[in-house]
Design an enzyme around this catalytic site. Structure first.
Site, PDB file in Angstrom:
ATOM      1  N   GLU A   1       0.795  -1.228   0.000  1.00  0.00           N
ATOM      2  CA  GLU A   1       0.000   0.000   0.000  1.00  0.00           C
ATOM      3  C   GLU A   1       0.828   1.280   0.000  1.00  0.00           C
ATOM      4  OE1 GLU A   1      -4.110  -1.500   2.069  1.00  0.00           O
ATOM      5  OE2 GLU A   1      -2.411  -1.018   3.362  1.00  0.00           O
TER       6      GLU A   1
ATOM      7  N   GLU B   1       0.300  -6.132  15.125  1.00  0.00           N
ATOM      8  CA  GLU B   1       0.383  -6.032  13.668  1.00  0.00           C
ATOM      9  C   GLU B   1       1.825  -5.878  13.198  1.00  0.00           C
ATOM     10  OE1 GLU B   1      -1.577  -3.479   9.975  1.00  0.00           O
ATOM     11  OE2 GLU B   1      -1.885  -2.843  12.047  1.00  0.00           O
TER      12      GLU B   1
END
Length: 666
Positions: free
Chosen positions: A459, A601
């Site tokens: 991304e 994460e």
């Protein structure tokens, strides 16, 4: 050594590879675990009789930030205040030997401590697996001296909810002692959703004196004096539901509570444990590394806790552990979590695809709005199925590979289940509409097709042309749609295969696949090109897979945990289990937080539990070390080898036939 790298040996221990024991709990350095049943999730706290939050799957409303829907923190039906000799129990100097044990096998969390020299207290929370909206808190007290105990329910409400209404209700069955309930209803921030919670103490024999309703009927309470050496066992039941699941949530919460009361604690716990035992028939058993076995079991436990068969709910990146990413549904579901659950629990995987199928019409409308045909699924999905990505994030308008990801998941579900009825009714509509989207999305450029102006799977690459993963995923989507049509004796669109064969994937002169047209070797956020080897199988040449792996591996920064799981699968498949294990550990240990070893994460992250990372790492075991591969002919096992320090790997209860695969190190 692996355990020390993860947490430090003093903070975590194991019991038969099924229990995680957390000691030395420091509130400021506490990463919670979640006790959940796929619908209702309780997030643990370092403080006695508290929960950081309670979350219900699928309950969204617009509030506070970004002007998009967010998963709601909801009412807590297991709020409880306990006093010993008039002093409220908190994490004060009186509370000693504070410890929590996560029971993976039974889906439960036990907290225990001593209160000065007065009492030993423990309580275990169950989000009942067989009753999706009912929970149970089982409390045990042993008096060390004569004490006076006070118990009071306290249904708590997060600040985002409005219009709190409280009520009492007393049910008097002729064959049972009276059941005193307290209930709370509230409205979501916009008033679109009503939430209701009810709670009641569950008496065992004559252990609990007469329950009393408290001031303004806001709680029930009782008092009990215990002599030294005597025990008290008491349970608190909670039921919680919203108008998203039932048009009359208040009455329904009380009905569910009455049902649970009349079932009795032992029957409730027996059925809950039996349901978890059934789930654990599908498991990963590793010998030769107990610490790793415990890590793997915790990942399976959390995915099982966040998903529910028959629910038509999917899994947000953080599951039911917190509200990061607004609880939206991303590609994390189809590419990272779905494949592991498809092999271990196909019915959970079916629910995840049912979530998408129910929003197919919204995806069709989304395609029309954006000038395309077929179905265009949103990058971030919530309840409506329309785009829920905040406006500032370009992934909303441009990260289109999500549409192919869903088509690929649909095909893989058919491959594993061989369910032609499902393929006809739900799988093929998903495949056809997503394939038609790509026909309208590609742009002809001479003898090939481009896919321009996308946000890549990496991304950090925004508004690029010919992103490798997007293009390869689109090709797979188109081919699988054609194959599904043939299976169903339908005529596939001839353009599906023609376009699939001519979508461009660019390379450097040395053969390394370019992440996108203008890529020039910069750092990347997460795996992209390597996904062409696995799971897409666009690249099947081991030499090219290794070439891409050696090029992109060092270019991945401290991004999401799942990237290294893909590297691990590829190393396994090209025959290097030692490097596969190194990559696996790089995706796990730097992201694991005390006291339970839950996965954040990113390295140094503070947002566990990262279910996406768990899904990827489980694929490293199932599809990497275990060699399982999903093909048009079902599940097959590829040749595979284990790292030298492991003894064996057993994959149990795989697929709809619940097969077993055993790999032994020789």
């Amino acid at each position: 050594m692996a355990l020390a790298l993860c947490l430090g040996a003093s903070t975590i221990a194991q019991k038969k590879n099924w229990e995680i024991i957390a000691k030395d709990i420091v509130p400021g350095k506490y990463a919670a675990v979640t006790v959940a049943n796929g619908i209702t999730g309780f997030v643990s706290s370092p403080h006695p009789f508290q929960w950081q939050r309670v979350i219900m799957n699928g309950v969204y409303d617009v509030y506070e930030r970004d002007r998009v829907s967010h998963l709601l923190e909801t009412l807590n039906p297991l709020g409880l205040q306990v006093k010993v000799d008039g002093e409220l129990i908190t994490r004060n100097d009186q509370v000693k030997d504070y410890q929590q044990v996560l029971h993976l096998k039974e889906g439960a969390l036990t907290t225990s401590f001593t209160v000065g020299d007065k009492a030993i207290i423990s309580y275990t929370i169950y989000s009942l697996r067989h009753l999706p909206y009912v929970s149970l808190l089982d409390i045990q007290v042993k008096a060390l001296q004569k004490i006076k105990l006070e118990f009071r329910t306290a249904i708590s409400m997060p600040g985002i909810l409005n219009n709190r209404q409280q009520a009492k209700y007393e049910l008097k069955p002729p064959h049972h002692s009276a059941i005193k309930m307290t209930s709370t209803t509230a409205l979501s921030p916009t008033g679109a959703v009503q939430l209701a919670a009810s709670s009641s103490f569950m008496a065992e024999g004559k252990a609990i004196p007469e329950l009393q309703f408290g001031n303004n009927d806001q709680y029930t309470e009782f008092m009990q004096t215990l002599d030294a050496g005597k025990d008290l066992s008491v349970a608190l039941l909670g039921a919680m539901i919203s108008s998203r699941q039932n048009t009359d949530p208040l009455n329904q919460s009380q009905r569910m509570l009455a049902f649970a009361q009349l079932e009795g604690k032992q029957r409730l716990l027996d059925k809950h444990k039996a349901a978890w035992e059934k789930l654990w028939e599908s498991d990963i058993e590793l010998t030769g590394d107990d610490a790793m076995q415990l890590d793997i079991r915790q990942m399976i436990y959390h995915l099982y806790s966040f998903a529910r068969e028959g629910s038509a709910y999917s899994i947000p990146p953080m599951g039911l552990s917190n509200l990061w990413y607004s609880g939206h549904i991303f590609w994390d579901s189809e590419i990272w979590m779905f494949p592991a659950l498809l092999l271990l629990q196909p019915e959970m995987a079916r629910s995840m695809l049912e979530y998408r199928f129910e929003r197919l019409e919204a995806a069709r409308k989304n395609a029309q709005v954006n000038g395309y045909k077929g179905a265009m699924f949103p990058w971030e999905s919530a309840e409506s199925g329309f785009e829920e990505t905040p406006v500032y994030a370009l992934s909303g308008p441009f990260e289109h590979h999500i549409t192919a990801d869903i088509g690929i998941a649909a095909w893989n579900f058919y491959c594993v289940t061989r369910d032609l009825t499902w393929l006809e009714e739900k799988g093929y509509p998903l495949l056809k509409e997503t394939a038609d989207f790509w026909l309208s999305r590609v742009e002809k450029n001479g003898d090939h097709y481009d896919i321009n102006n996308v946000v890549a799977a990496d991304e950090w690459a925004e508004n690029v042309d010919n992103n490798a993963f997007t293009n390869a995923a689109a090709k797979a989507n188109l081919r699988y749609a054609a194959e599904a049509a043939r299976l169903l004796k339908k005529k596939p669109d001839q353009l599906w295969l023609e376009v699939a064969g001519k979508i461009k994937i660019e390379s450097f002169p040395d053969g390394v696949v370019k992440e996108h047209s203008r890529y020039n070797g910069e750092k990347i956020k997460q795996a992209d090109v390597n996904l062409l080897s696995y799971p897409l199988k666009e690249i099947t040449d081991n030499r090219l897979s290794l070439l891409n792996l050696e090029y992109y591996y060092p270019r991945v920064g401290d991004g999401p945990a799942m990237s290294h799981s893909v590297f691990s699968v590829i190393y396994s498949r090209i025959g290097d289990p030692e490097k596969a294990l190194t990559a696996f550990k790089e995706g796990l240990h730097p992201n694991a937080l005390p006291p339970f070893g839950v996965i954040a994460e990113t390295r140094g992250g503070t947002n566990p539990y990262f279910a996406t990372g768990a899904g990827g790492l489980l694929q490293a075991f199932l599809n990497g070390f275990g060699g399982l591969d999903i093909t048009r002919n079902g599940i097959v096992q590829l040749p595979t080898r284990l790292p030298r320090q492991w003894q064996s790997l057993r994959l149990k209860g795989i697929g709809i036939e619940k097969k077993e695969y055993l790999i032994i190190n020789k």
